[in-house]
Design an enzyme around this catalytic site. Structure first.
Site, PDB file in Angstrom:
ATOM      1  N   CYS A  37      23.921  14.129 -24.247  1.00  0.00           N
ATOM      2  CA  CYS A  37      24.742  15.335 -24.155  1.00  0.00           C
ATOM      3  C   CYS A  37      24.277  16.165 -22.968  1.00  0.00           C
ATOM      4  O   CYS A  37      23.080  16.250 -22.682  1.00  0.00           O
ATOM      5  CB  CYS A  37      24.645  16.160 -25.436  1.00  0.00           C
ATOM      6  SG  CYS A  37      25.221  15.282 -26.906  1.00  0.00           S
ATOM      7  N   HIS A  51      12.543 -11.348  -6.083  1.00  0.00           N
ATOM      8  CA  HIS A  51      13.544 -10.931  -7.060  1.00  0.00           C
ATOM      9  C   HIS A  51      12.956  -9.906  -8.019  1.00  0.00           C
ATOM     10  O   HIS A  51      11.745  -9.831  -8.216  1.00  0.00           O
ATOM     11  CB  HIS A  51      14.056 -12.145  -7.843  1.00  0.00           C
ATOM     12  CG  HIS A  51      15.310 -11.880  -8.610  1.00  0.00           C
ATOM     13  ND1 HIS A  51      15.302 -11.395  -9.903  1.00  0.00           N
ATOM     14  CD2 HIS A  51      16.611 -12.012  -8.264  1.00  0.00           C
ATOM     15  CE1 HIS A  51      16.542 -11.244 -10.318  1.00  0.00           C
ATOM     16  NE2 HIS A  51      17.367 -11.616  -9.346  1.00  0.00           N
ATOM     17  N   TYR A  80      29.005 -18.362  -9.850  1.00  0.00           N
ATOM     18  CA  TYR A  80      27.895 -17.416  -9.865  1.00  0.00           C
ATOM     19  C   TYR A  80      26.894 -17.819  -8.788  1.00  0.00           C
ATOM     20  O   TYR A  80      26.614 -18.999  -8.580  1.00  0.00           O
ATOM     21  CB  TYR A  80      27.258 -17.429 -11.248  1.00  0.00           C
ATOM     22  CG  TYR A  80      26.385 -16.245 -11.571  1.00  0.00           C
ATOM     23  CD1 TYR A  80      26.523 -15.031 -10.915  1.00  0.00           C
ATOM     24  CD2 TYR A  80      25.423 -16.339 -12.568  1.00  0.00           C
ATOM     25  CE1 TYR A  80      25.728 -13.952 -11.239  1.00  0.00           C
ATOM     26  CE2 TYR A  80      24.616 -15.261 -12.901  1.00  0.00           C
ATOM     27  CZ  TYR A  80      24.769 -14.070 -12.228  1.00  0.00           C
ATOM     28  OH  TYR A  80      23.979 -13.005 -12.552  1.00  0.00           O
ATOM     29  N   GLU A  83      25.115 -11.147 -18.123  1.00  0.00           N
ATOM     30  CA  GLU A  83      24.871 -12.485 -18.661  1.00  0.00           C
ATOM     31  C   GLU A  83      24.511 -12.493 -20.146  1.00  0.00           C
ATOM     32  O   GLU A  83      24.295 -13.559 -20.717  1.00  0.00           O
ATOM     33  CB  GLU A  83      23.722 -13.150 -17.885  1.00  0.00           C
ATOM     34  CG  GLU A  83      24.016 -13.394 -16.417  1.00  0.00           C
ATOM     35  CD  GLU A  83      22.796 -13.936 -15.686  1.00  0.00           C
ATOM     36  OE1 GLU A  83      21.897 -14.475 -16.350  1.00  0.00           O
ATOM     37  OE2 GLU A  83      22.737 -13.816 -14.450  1.00  0.00           O
ATOM     38  N   THR A  96      21.384  -6.309 -12.057  1.00  0.00           N
ATOM     39  CA  THR A  96      20.081  -5.644 -12.102  1.00  0.00           C
ATOM     40  C   THR A  96      20.099  -4.362 -11.286  1.00  0.00           C
ATOM     41  O   THR A  96      19.520  -3.349 -11.687  1.00  0.00           O
ATOM     42  CB  THR A  96      18.984  -6.591 -11.581  1.00  0.00           C
ATOM     43  OG1 THR A  96      19.415  -7.181 -10.349  1.00  0.00           O
ATOM     44  CG2 THR A  96      18.702  -7.688 -12.573  1.00  0.00           C
ATOM     45  N   CYS A 153      11.385 -14.635 -17.881  1.00  0.00           N
ATOM     46  CA  CYS A 153      11.717 -15.968 -17.393  1.00  0.00           C
ATOM     47  C   CYS A 153      10.458 -16.716 -16.972  1.00  0.00           C
ATOM     48  O   CYS A 153       9.742 -16.270 -16.072  1.00  0.00           O
ATOM     49  CB  CYS A 153      12.674 -15.854 -16.207  1.00  0.00           C
ATOM     50  SG  CYS A 153      13.092 -17.452 -15.476  1.00  0.00           S
TER      51      CYS A 153
END
Length: 727
Positions: free
Chosen positions: A134, A281, A390, A513, A536, A648
């Site tokens: 809010c 990455h 992709y 994903e 991301t 990962c």
């Protein structure tokens, strides 16, 4: 077009336009309004509650000037009496507000009800009772009475917001748990209350306060039934004073946020000495990201991003004098860097991976199968067709695909505008998306939701589309159904259930994903200004924006974000939040607390015995602990000895020791790094062309789209029939 920033889907039955449209239909007379306010909040112990039944019957259009216009009497309501009260109360409240023709009169009435809401004592105006999302500060407290009904107290430092709270409390205070949980924001649409120019924030208030009331109700019911509450997910709490980890996994993440200065110094020295650029990455191990983030301050040729811009950054580094590029990511990322550097004329620059073994990716692997090629064979027989692939796929896949069906790459941030533009630009087009089945299903669901929007709302997303065009394209949108990211797969039913139970009032972020359940949850949060779905970078930008808004308000605030993507992103998030906090002009007494929550799935941890098959691989966790894991989502991918958040294992093959080892051995005069060097694709496609040349074409088509916001003439020409079958 950035999907995250441009896509503002509104509820079909509770959109801004419907909730705040000015009604010109006069009801015969306003019905009495039933309020159940409690002047003194409870003392947090079981106590006997009485309801105040306040009956008001003002003439149409009038605004009561003082509290004396209310006639109140104490009554005690039995459970059977209260069971039907919320719908009746809401109906009465709706009738009253609809009887007021002018928006100003409705606002005045709202302000009057705000004046009736008793203030909360200081003991209840705590961070734990704050309602997130809010614009104004809102506090909510709740307790279950001796009859099993829910009692609510609310307050706000905004009179308008306080009026909204008064309406919700009047309807739900004293209701049974099931009645609280059944109320929907759409049920409040007919109240027709709002302020010009503030529609979105007012819709958010209805949503967020109601969801907080329902969260408290579920917790109270669970407590009464003796159920063991869910353990909270691990999290990092960021303040101007520092970082506080909660849970062992968060402790493991936090330990690298203040990196070893000697290692930073060593890395910077070798990068400068040998003119080495680093592209990494977002999903890197926290130790690596911590070191790289610190080293960026002394060596500008370090870039941490999503996969879209890694190759572009490498080109810029080479143009600035870098002689080598090291890539911290999976193999398709280093392939893209190698191919784009070759295309730019920098074939002499070496590109190096961080392992002498294959650094895989479950999505890239899914597209490198006969099944995926069969999927595209079907597409090649249905003209006109466009393959939207992709970017998380190999260069070989991109090349083979492009020879079967004209292909353009996409990322999670541009996939929606790419598909919408392609449908708008090529009549009767068929689009074949792959290989991520979750993203494909989410895109289709997104377009289904758009069919419930107005043409004006759809035009804000894409100017060449309306409800009819969206409906017509749905049968021509296809997606591959056998490809998943092993990390985002973890955000399934179990995680969603816990988020609904414990974090439904928090800011929700989700990568495109994730499975459909998490996607729908985040989309619902997005509709009320409390979530983001995208890449991301979209997630990072959303968090930064919400933190900046809190800083601009310059009042105490507690922001909680559920991180619906790979946990490696936390380093970039923490760095961005700390920069914002450090650069703010907050008064010394103002406290801003930002909490990043890591969802954990039990599927993300599977230990194996020491006598397990020798084919099983192992991953190194913190403090050199070796954890055996079974490859595959349901049996351990993404695991950690500290709790198993979405992480990962392939990305974690990019270690700091590997980076330093490669940098120290460059230039590779003794050919020690041959296994680490990203190879050029010298083989040929089925049509006898270079894989590197053909594989780059879908990427270049995406580059054109990014720059011009339309498909290139060359790609349209290929789609319309001159490309396939060797033509």
């Amino acid at each position: 077009m950035d999907f995250s920033s441009s896509m503002a889907i509104k509820p079909s039955s509770s959109s801004c336009s419907s909730l705040f449209a000015i009604s010109r239909t006069q009801n015969s007379s306003p019905k009495p309004l039933l309020f159940n306010f409690h002047g003194i909040p409870r003392n947090h112990q079981n106590s006997f509650f009485k309801s105040l039944k306040c009956i008001q019957s003002p003439p149409p259009g009038s605004v009561p000037s003082n509290h004396n216009s209310f006639s109140c009497s104490a009554v005690t309501l039995s459970p059977t009496q209260t069971s039907y009260l919320p719908p009746r109360k809401l109906s009465t409240l709706v009738a009253e507000f609809q009887s007021l023709l002018e928006p100003l009169d409705r606002v005045k009435r709202l302000l009057h009800y705000a004046s009736l809401l008793p203030p909360l004592p200081a003991s209840s105006r705590t961070d734990s009772n704050r309602v997130m999302g809010c614009t104004a500060r809102v506090w909510l407290d709740a307790q279950m009475d001796s009859e099993g009904n829910i009692r609510f107290w609310a307050d706000s430092d905004s009179e308008i917001t306080k009026g909204f709270c008064a309406c919700l409390v009047s309807v739900l205070d004293g209701a049974g748990p099931e009645e609280v949980l059944q109320l929907k924001t759409e049920d409040l649409a007919a109240l027709n209350v709002g302020l010009p120019g503030g529609e979105r924030s007012r819709v958010n208030t209805w949503h967020n306060v109601l969801i907080s009331m329902q969260k408290r109700t579920r917790a109270l019911v669970a407590q009464k039934e003796g159920k063991t509450p869910f353990e909270p997910f691990p999290s990092l709490v960021i303040t101007a004073e520092g970082i506080q980890p909660r849970g062992t996994y968060a402790e493991a993440q936090a330990r690298y946020l203040s990196p070893d200065k000697l290692k930073v110094k060593e890395l910077v020295h070798v990068l400068k000495e040998k003119q080495i650029g680093v592209v990494a990455h977002f999903y890197m191990d926290p130790e690596v990201q911590g070191i790289l983030t610190a080293a960026q301050k002394e060596w500008p040729h370090i870039h941490i991003s999503d996969s879209l811009v890694m190759a572009d950054s490498a080109v810029k580094m080479v143009k600035s004098g870098c002689k080598f590029i090291t890539v911290l990511g999976v193999d398709f990322m280093s392939e893209n860097v190698r191919a784009i550097l070759d295309q730019a004329g920098f074939g002499e620059v070496g590109v190096y991976r961080m392992s002498n073994e294959r650094i895989g990716c479950s999505l890239a692997d899914a597209a490198a199968t006969p099944d995926y090629m069969n999927y595209l064979e079907s597409a090649s027989n249905l003209l006109p067709s466009l393959h939207v692939v992709y970017i998380n796929t190999s260069l070989e896949t991109k090349a083979y695909s492009h020879e079967l069906v004209p292909t353009i790459t996409c990322t999670s941030s541009n996939v929606v505008p790419t598909i919408l533009q392609a449908f708008a630009q090529v009549p009767d087009l068929n689009i074949w998306y792959g290989p991520d089945s979750y993203m494909g299903a989410n895109i289709k669901e997104l377009f289904q939701q758009m069919t419930l929007m107005s043409d004006e709302e759809i035009a804000e997303i894409h100017p060449k589309h309306n409800r009819d065009s969206i409906k017509s394209l749905l049968p021509r949108l296809h997606y591959y159904e056998n490809g998943t990211c092993i990390v985002h797969h973890l955000f399934g039913h179990e995680v969603v259930e816990r988020i609904n139970e414990m974090y439904c009032d928090a800011f929700l972020t989700a990568h495109f994903e994730v499975p459909g359940e998490m996607f729908s949850l985040a989309m619902e949060a997005k509709r009320r200004g409390m979530g983001v779905v995208g890449s991301t970078q979209n997630i990072l930008d959303f968090i930064k924006q919400r933190v900046q808004e809190a800083l601009d308000r310059n009042v105490d605030d507690n922001l909680q974000f559920v991180l619906g993507t790979e946990s490696g992103m936390v380093t970039s998030i923490v760095a961005a939040v700390r920069r914002l906090l450090d650069s703010s002009n907050l008064t010394s007494s103002t406290k801003i607390k930002v909490e990043i929550v890591f969802p954990v799935s039990s599927d993300s941890m599977t230990k194996t015995s020491t006598s397990a098959s020798p084919a099983l691989k192992s991953v190194k966790a913190v403090d050199d602990v070796i954890l055996p894991v079974v490859p595959g989502v349901a049996s351990g991918e993404g695991c950690s000895i500290h709790g198993g958040c979405a992480s990962c294992p392939y990305m974690k093959m990019n270690s700091l020791s590997s980076l330093l080892n490669i940098c120290h051995h460059l230039p590779d005069e003794r050919n020690n790094l041959k296994a680490y060097e990203t190879e050029r694709f010298k083989s040929q496609t089925p049509q006898g062309k270079s894989i590197a040349d053909v594989g780059c074409q879908p990427i270049l088509h995406m580059r054109h789209f990014q720059a011009k916001k339309e498909l290139s003439e060359e790609l349209v020409y290929q789609v319309l029939g001159s490309h396939g079958n060797g033509k």
